[in-house]
Design a protein around this motif. Structure first.
Motif, mmCIF file in Angstrom:
data_model
loop_
_atom_site.group_PDB
_atom_site.id
_atom_site.type_symbol
_atom_site.label_atom_id
_atom_site.label_comp_id
_atom_site.label_asym_id
_atom_site.label_seq_id
_atom_site.Cartn_x
_atom_site.Cartn_y
_atom_site.Cartn_z
ATOM 1 N N GLN A 144 -33.706 -38.900 -33.423
ATOM 2 C CA GLN A 144 -33.714 -37.640 -34.160
ATOM 3 C C GLN A 144 -32.499 -37.503 -35.088
ATOM 4 O O GLN A 144 -32.259 -36.427 -35.620
ATOM 5 C CB GLN A 144 -33.714 -36.458 -33.176
ATOM 6 C CG GLN A 144 -34.845 -36.456 -32.183
ATOM 7 C CD GLN A 144 -36.193 -36.281 -32.864
ATOM 8 O OE1 GLN A 144 -36.300 -35.610 -33.894
ATOM 9 N NE2 GLN A 144 -37.226 -36.898 -32.307
ATOM 10 N N SER A 145 -31.755 -38.569 -35.309
ATOM 11 C CA SER A 145 -30.504 -38.482 -36.066
ATOM 12 C C SER A 145 -30.722 -38.052 -37.516
ATOM 13 O O SER A 145 -29.844 -37.455 -38.121
ATOM 14 C CB SER A 145 -29.751 -39.802 -36.025
ATOM 15 O OG SER A 145 -30.535 -40.818 -36.618
ATOM 16 N N GLY A 146 -31.868 -38.291 -38.107
ATOM 17 C CA GLY A 146 -32.126 -37.907 -39.495
ATOM 18 C C GLY A 146 -32.646 -36.489 -39.642
ATOM 19 O O GLY A 146 -32.700 -35.962 -40.750
ATOM 20 N N ASN A 147 -33.011 -35.837 -38.567
ATOM 21 C CA ASN A 147 -33.596 -34.493 -38.626
ATOM 22 C C ASN A 147 -32.527 -33.463 -38.249
ATOM 23 O O ASN A 147 -32.162 -33.350 -37.080
ATOM 24 C CB ASN A 147 -34.787 -34.422 -37.665
ATOM 25 C CG ASN A 147 -35.533 -33.120 -37.735
ATOM 26 O OD1 ASN A 147 -35.067 -32.150 -38.300
ATOM 27 N ND2 ASN A 147 -36.718 -33.118 -37.124
ATOM 28 N N PRO A 148 -32.014 -32.664 -39.244
ATOM 29 C CA PRO A 148 -30.945 -31.720 -38.938
ATOM 30 C C PRO A 148 -31.383 -30.608 -37.987
ATOM 31 O O PRO A 148 -30.597 -30.165 -37.136
ATOM 32 C CB PRO A 148 -30.532 -31.129 -40.282
ATOM 33 C CG PRO A 148 -31.408 -31.731 -41.316
ATOM 34 C CD PRO A 148 -32.320 -32.705 -40.671
ATOM 35 N N GLN B 296 -30.830 -40.288 -30.625
ATOM 36 C CA GLN B 296 -30.833 -41.426 -31.540
ATOM 37 C C GLN B 296 -32.026 -41.394 -32.510
ATOM 38 O O GLN B 296 -31.818 -41.489 -33.715
ATOM 39 C CB GLN B 296 -30.826 -42.727 -30.737
ATOM 40 C CG GLN B 296 -29.933 -43.767 -31.328
ATOM 41 C CD GLN B 296 -29.773 -44.943 -30.379
ATOM 42 O OE1 GLN B 296 -30.522 -45.107 -29.429
ATOM 43 N NE2 GLN B 296 -28.789 -45.757 -30.655
ATOM 44 N N SER C 133 -31.375 -32.068 -34.506
ATOM 45 C CA SER C 133 -29.993 -32.312 -34.065
ATOM 46 C C SER C 133 -29.325 -31.011 -33.633
ATOM 47 O O SER C 133 -28.604 -30.971 -32.630
ATOM 48 C CB SER C 133 -29.170 -32.944 -35.188
ATOM 49 O OG SER C 133 -29.606 -34.257 -35.433
#
Length: 155
Positions: A76-80, A74, A83
């Motif tokens: 880390q959702s903005g970090n590809p 959750q 992810s």
């Protein structure tokens, strides 16, 4: 000539008779066993319970791991890159879970495919029962045998 023929006939008949007598003696010496089916069924039920317990435990551990992975994902959702690393980790963990489940099932199959380790119980030979007392015995019972009394040792 007749004596020789009679002797030959005697030898031919004696060999099978001796073999049969020896076979009967060997059979009499071997105890007669019958499988203990209750013990076999109990062992199989125990193996099934162990299998179900291991599978259930593995499933609960996997569900806990998935909840932890979702909680970590959750933030880390903005970090590809994060992810992608979490996806690879999740895939590896899922493969480990599948391998553990297969291993448990394979162990169960191996244990159930071999003969049970239950030792057979010997068949009990019935002991002859004492016949009930006759009417004469009931009217005039025999007195119990008296044991000779021992006198104390003298010094």
């Amino acid at each position: 000539m007749q004596r020789l023929a009679g002797l030959a006939l005697l030898v031919l008949c004696a060999a099978p008779a001796a073999a049969m007598a020896q076979q009967r003696q060997q059979q009499a010496q071997q105890p007669n066993y019958q499988p203990n089916y209750n013990a076999i069924q109990s062992q199989q039920a125990n193996q099934q319970a162990i299998l179900q317990d291991k599978l259930r435990t593995n499933q609960l551990l996997e569900e806990q791991r998935q909840r932890n992975a979702a909680a970590i994902r959750q933030p880390q959702s903005g970090n590809p890159a994060a992810s992608q690393a979490l996806d690879l980790s999740n895939q590896a963990q899922q493969q480990r879970f599948d391998a553990r489940q297969r291993d448990v099932v394979d162990q169960y199959r191996a244990a159930s495919s071999t003969a049970p380790v239950v030792l057979p119980q010997p068949v009990r030979q019935s002991t002859p029962k004492k016949p009930p007392p006759s009417a004469l015995d009931q009217l005039h019972p025999t007195p119990p045998q008296q044991q000779p009394t021992q006198s104390p040792p003298q010094h």
